[in-house]
Design a protein around this motif. Structure first.
Motif, PDB file in Angstrom:
ATOM      1  N   ILE A  70       0.841  -1.190   0.000  1.00 33.57           N
ATOM      2  CA  ILE A  70       0.000   0.000   0.000  1.00 33.57           C
ATOM      3  C   ILE A  70       0.877   1.243   0.000  1.00 33.57           C
ATOM      4  CG2 ILE A  70      -1.705   1.335   1.299  1.00 33.57           C
ATOM      5  CD1 ILE A  70      -2.820  -1.261   2.384  1.00 33.57           C
ATOM      6  N   ILE A  71       0.592   2.133  -0.933  1.00 35.94           N
ATOM      7  CA  ILE A  71       1.259   3.431  -1.033  1.00 35.94           C
ATOM      8  C   ILE A  71       0.235   4.500  -0.679  1.00 35.94           C
ATOM      9  CG2 ILE A  71       2.405   5.059  -2.585  1.00 35.94           C
ATOM     10  CD1 ILE A  71       3.178   2.616  -4.336  1.00 35.94           C
ATOM     11  N   VAL A  72       0.587   5.388   0.229  1.00 37.62           N
ATOM     12  CA  VAL A  72      -0.329   6.447   0.640  1.00 37.62           C
ATOM     13  C   VAL A  72       0.357   7.794   0.456  1.00 37.62           C
ATOM     14  CG1 VAL A  72      -1.690   7.428   2.529  1.00 37.62           C
ATOM     15  CG2 VAL A  72      -1.455   4.936   2.320  1.00 37.62           C
ATOM     16  N   GLU A  73      -0.353   8.733  -0.156  1.00 35.80           N
ATOM     17  CA  GLU A  73       0.189  10.079  -0.323  1.00 35.80           C
ATOM     18  C   GLU A  73      -0.728  11.097   0.351  1.00 35.80           C
ATOM     19  OE1 GLU A  73       1.406  13.327  -3.759  1.00 35.80           O
ATOM     20  OE2 GLU A  73       1.181  11.220  -4.310  1.00 35.80           O
ATOM     21  N   LEU A  82       0.637  10.632  -7.610  1.00 43.66           N
ATOM     22  CA  LEU A  82       0.081   9.349  -7.184  1.00 43.66           C
ATOM     23  C   LEU A  82      -0.156   8.405  -8.356  1.00 43.66           C
ATOM     24  CD1 LEU A  82      -0.918   7.946  -4.556  1.00 43.66           C
ATOM     25  CD2 LEU A  82      -3.193   8.811  -5.087  1.00 43.66           C
ATOM     26  N   SER A  83      -0.594   8.946  -9.471  1.00 41.47           N
ATOM     27  CA  SER A  83      -0.893   8.112 -10.643  1.00 41.47           C
ATOM     28  C   SER A  83       0.361   7.559 -11.303  1.00 41.47           C
ATOM     29  CB  SER A  83      -1.696   8.922 -11.673  1.00 41.47           C
ATOM     30  OG  SER A  83      -0.928  10.002 -12.168  1.00 41.47           O
ATOM     31  N   ASN A  84       1.523   8.095 -10.944  1.00 42.27           N
ATOM     32  CA  ASN A  84       2.774   7.631 -11.547  1.00 42.27           C
ATOM     33  C   ASN A  84       3.552   6.658 -10.670  1.00 42.27           C
ATOM     34  OD1 ASN A  84       3.663   9.076 -14.267  1.00 42.27           O
ATOM     35  ND2 ASN A  84       2.432  10.530 -13.086  1.00 42.27           N
ATOM     36  N   TYR A  85       3.023   6.337  -9.501  1.00 36.96           N
ATOM     37  CA  TYR A  85       3.650   5.296  -8.697  1.00 36.96           C
ATOM     38  C   TYR A  85       3.272   3.944  -9.286  1.00 36.96           C
ATOM     39  CZ  TYR A  85       3.995   9.198  -5.418  1.00 36.96           C
ATOM     40  OH  TYR A  85       4.252  10.421  -4.846  1.00 36.96           O
ATOM     41  N   PRO A  86       4.058   2.892  -9.040  1.00 35.89           N
ATOM     42  CA  PRO A  86       3.784   1.591  -9.665  1.00 35.89           C
ATOM     43  C   PRO A  86       2.338   1.136  -9.482  1.00 35.89           C
ATOM     44  CG  PRO A  86       5.904   1.549  -8.558  1.00 35.89           C
ATOM     45  CD  PRO A  86       5.263   2.854  -8.188  1.00 35.89           C
ATOM     46  N   LEU A  88       1.051  -1.675  -9.725  1.00 34.32           N
ATOM     47  CA  LEU A  88       0.908  -2.999  -9.119  1.00 34.32           C
ATOM     48  C   LEU A  88       0.354  -2.897  -7.705  1.00 34.32           C
ATOM     49  CD1 LEU A  88       1.530  -6.094  -9.125  1.00 34.32           C
ATOM     50  CD2 LEU A  88       3.842  -5.513  -8.362  1.00 34.32           C
ATOM     51  N   TYR A  89       0.561  -1.764  -7.055  1.00 36.61           N
ATOM     52  CA  TYR A  89       0.219  -1.615  -5.643  1.00 36.61           C
ATOM     53  C   TYR A  89      -1.013  -0.737  -5.460  1.00 36.61           C
ATOM     54  CZ  TYR A  89       5.046  -3.115  -5.807  1.00 36.61           C
ATOM     55  OH  TYR A  89       6.186  -3.791  -6.110  1.00 36.61           O
ATOM     56  N   GLN A  90      -1.651  -0.894  -4.299  1.00 35.15           N
ATOM     57  CA  GLN A  90      -2.786  -0.048  -3.975  1.00 35.15           C
ATOM     58  C   GLN A  90      -2.282   1.366  -3.709  1.00 35.15           C
ATOM     59  OE1 GLN A  90      -5.126  -1.357  -0.630  1.00 35.15           O
ATOM     60  NE2 GLN A  90      -6.680   0.231  -0.909  1.00 35.15           N
ATOM     61  N   ARG A  91      -2.871   2.339  -4.383  1.00 35.42           N
ATOM     62  CA  ARG A  91      -2.442   3.728  -4.267  1.00 35.42           C
ATOM     63  C   ARG A  91      -3.591   4.562  -3.698  1.00 35.42           C
ATOM     64  NH1 ARG A  91      -0.743   4.371 -10.401  1.00 35.42           N
ATOM     65  NH2 ARG A  91      -2.569   3.014 -10.543  1.00 35.42           N
ATOM     66  N   ILE A  92      -3.365   5.101  -2.511  1.00 36.85           N
ATOM     67  CA  ILE A  92      -4.396   5.851  -1.798  1.00 36.85           C
ATOM     68  C   ILE A  92      -3.917   7.282  -1.603  1.00 36.85           C
ATOM     69  CG2 ILE A  92      -5.813   5.996   0.283  1.00 36.85           C
ATOM     70  CD1 ILE A  92      -5.244   2.995   0.723  1.00 36.85           C
ATOM     71  N   GLY A  93      -4.746   8.248  -1.958  1.00 40.72           N
ATOM     72  CA  GLY A  93      -4.389   9.649  -1.791  1.00 40.72           C
ATOM     73  C   GLY A  93      -5.371  10.373  -0.894  1.00 40.72           C
ATOM     74  N   TYR A  94      -4.853  11.283  -0.080  1.00 45.01           N
ATOM     75  CA  TYR A  94      -5.689  12.108   0.802  1.00 45.01           C
ATOM     76  C   TYR A  94      -5.493  13.580   0.464  1.00 45.01           C
ATOM     77  CZ  TYR A  94      -6.714   8.185   3.947  1.00 45.01           C
ATOM     78  OH  TYR A  94      -7.154   7.002   4.487  1.00 45.01           O
ATOM     79  N   ASP A  95      -6.599  14.315   0.475  1.00 48.47           N
ATOM     80  CA  ASP A  95      -6.534  15.762   0.326  1.00 48.47           C
ATOM     81  C   ASP A  95      -7.701  16.365   1.102  1.00 48.47           C
ATOM     82  OD1 ASP A  95      -4.780  17.503  -1.915  1.00 48.47           O
ATOM     83  OD2 ASP A  95      -6.501  18.549  -1.070  1.00 48.47           O
ATOM     84  N   ILE A  96      -7.589  17.655   1.432  1.00 47.84           N
ATOM     85  CA  ILE A  96      -8.634  18.289   2.238  1.00 47.84           C
ATOM     86  C   ILE A  96      -9.563  19.180   1.415  1.00 47.84           C
ATOM     87  CG2 ILE A  96      -7.272  18.227   4.353  1.00 47.84           C
ATOM     88  CD1 ILE A  96      -6.570  21.165   3.889  1.00 47.84           C
ATOM     89  N   ASP A  97      -9.251  19.371   0.140  1.00 44.01           N
ATOM     90  CA  ASP A  97     -10.039  20.244  -0.724  1.00 44.01           C
ATOM     91  C   ASP A  97     -11.004  19.390  -1.558  1.00 44.01           C
ATOM     92  OD1 ASP A  97     -10.914  21.849  -2.950  1.00 44.01           O
ATOM     93  OD2 ASP A  97      -9.275  23.234  -2.548  1.00 44.01           O
ATOM     94  N   LYS A  98     -12.303  19.554  -1.327  1.00 42.15           N
ATOM     95  CA  LYS A  98     -13.289  18.718  -2.015  1.00 42.15           C
ATOM     96  C   LYS A  98     -13.246  18.912  -3.532  1.00 42.15           C
ATOM     97  CE  LYS A  98     -16.564  18.230   1.803  1.00 42.15           C
ATOM     98  NZ  LYS A  98     -17.962  18.422   2.273  1.00 42.15           N
ATOM     99  N   GLU A 110      -8.517   4.971 -11.469  1.00 43.40           N
ATOM    100  CA  GLU A 110      -7.800   3.818 -10.921  1.00 43.40           C
ATOM    101  C   GLU A 110      -7.276   4.060  -9.507  1.00 43.40           C
ATOM    102  OE1 GLU A 110      -4.509   6.397 -12.611  1.00 43.40           O
ATOM    103  OE2 GLU A 110      -6.631   5.985 -12.989  1.00 43.40           O
ATOM    104  N   LEU A 111      -7.335   5.301  -9.039  1.00 41.49           N
ATOM    105  CA  LEU A 111      -6.795   5.649  -7.730  1.00 41.49           C
ATOM    106  C   LEU A 111      -7.892   5.687  -6.668  1.00 41.49           C
ATOM    107  CD1 LEU A 111      -4.418   8.594  -8.734  1.00 41.49           C
ATOM    108  CD2 LEU A 111      -3.833   6.172  -8.481  1.00 41.49           C
ATOM    109  N   ASP A 112      -7.489   5.473  -5.433  1.00 39.94           N
ATOM    110  CA  ASP A 112      -8.389   5.572  -4.281  1.00 39.94           C
ATOM    111  C   ASP A 112      -8.144   6.945  -3.639  1.00 39.94           C
ATOM    112  OD1 ASP A 112      -9.832   5.368  -1.954  1.00 39.94           O
ATOM    113  OD2 ASP A 112      -9.014   3.439  -1.341  1.00 39.94           O
TER     114      ASP A 112
END
Length: 211
Positions: A70-73, A82-86, A88-98, A110-112
């Motif tokens: 799991i990769i988290v940004e 985030l979209s350029n990380y491998p 193969l792995y689960q890629r999860i991103g957090y942001d505070i701006d809706k 494809e990203l979470d």
């Protein structure tokens, strides 16, 4: 003249081809900016940012021997990094701006992408945690508190972070990550300095959990 020299240096860092692609990508991100009313700085694609390629390379090296993970940004923005990380792995991103979150989900199905910040990350086991270009305005003492909560809620193997040199010409805060996570993590890599538009040098660092 100083602005011109800065632009020439940036072109040399990322290459002519990336600059060419970046022009078209920036035009598309400007469309996304207007469509979702995102902050204007999100129109700058990674093609213009040498430090971004450094981050991608660091994450790729960290994950290369793992069959899954799991990769988290934190502060993922519209998902350009985030979209350029491998994939193969689960890629999860957090942001505070809706608005930014909606734009990221539109761009990268494809990203979470999740809404939240430090205290909202309660995933458990995280192989690689990226905190880049999003904490330069947070005082170190406050950042220490945020990181304490993050580490209480998660088991994180490796951090990829950034810091700026101390420079009176910028309001960006310079964080010493040894003061923040040095009790439990050790620095294993520090990049060369990448000169930002506000003059200060930006460094990418990798911190691994101590045995």
């Amino acid at each position: 003249m100083g602005w011109l020299l800065y632009k020439i240096k940036r072109i040399k860092e990322v290459g002519i081809l990336n600059c060419f692609i970046g022009v078209f990508r920036k035009a598309y991100l400007y469309y996304i900016h207007k469509k979702f009313n995102t902050p204007r700085w999100h129109i700058n694609p990674i093609h213009f940012r040498a430090y971004a390629y450094e981050v991608i390379a660091c994450v790729t090296r960290i994950m290369e021997d793992k069959e899954k993970g799991i990769i988290v940004e934190l502060g993922c923005g519209v998902g350009e990094l985030l979209s350029n990380y491998p994939s193969l792995y689960q890629r999860i991103g957090y942001d505070i701006d809706k608005n930014v979150i909606n734009a990221a989900r539109y761009l990268h199905h494809e990203l979470d992408i999740r809404e939240g910040s430090f205290n909202d990350i309660k995933i458990g086991k995280i192989d690689c945690m990226i905190i880049v270009n999003c904490v330069f305005g947070i005082p170190t003492e406050q950042l220490c508190d945020y990181m304490k909560g993050l580490l209480e809620n998660n088991e994180i193997d490796t951090f990829v972070v950034d810091t700026y040199e101390k420079n009176e010409n910028t309001e960006y805060l310079s964080h010493n990550w040894d003061e923040i996570i040095g009790n439990n993590y050790r620095r294993v890599y520090r990049s060369k300095g990448y000169k930002a538009s506000h003059v200060a040098l930006q460094f990418i660092e990798v911190w691994e959990k101590k045995d």
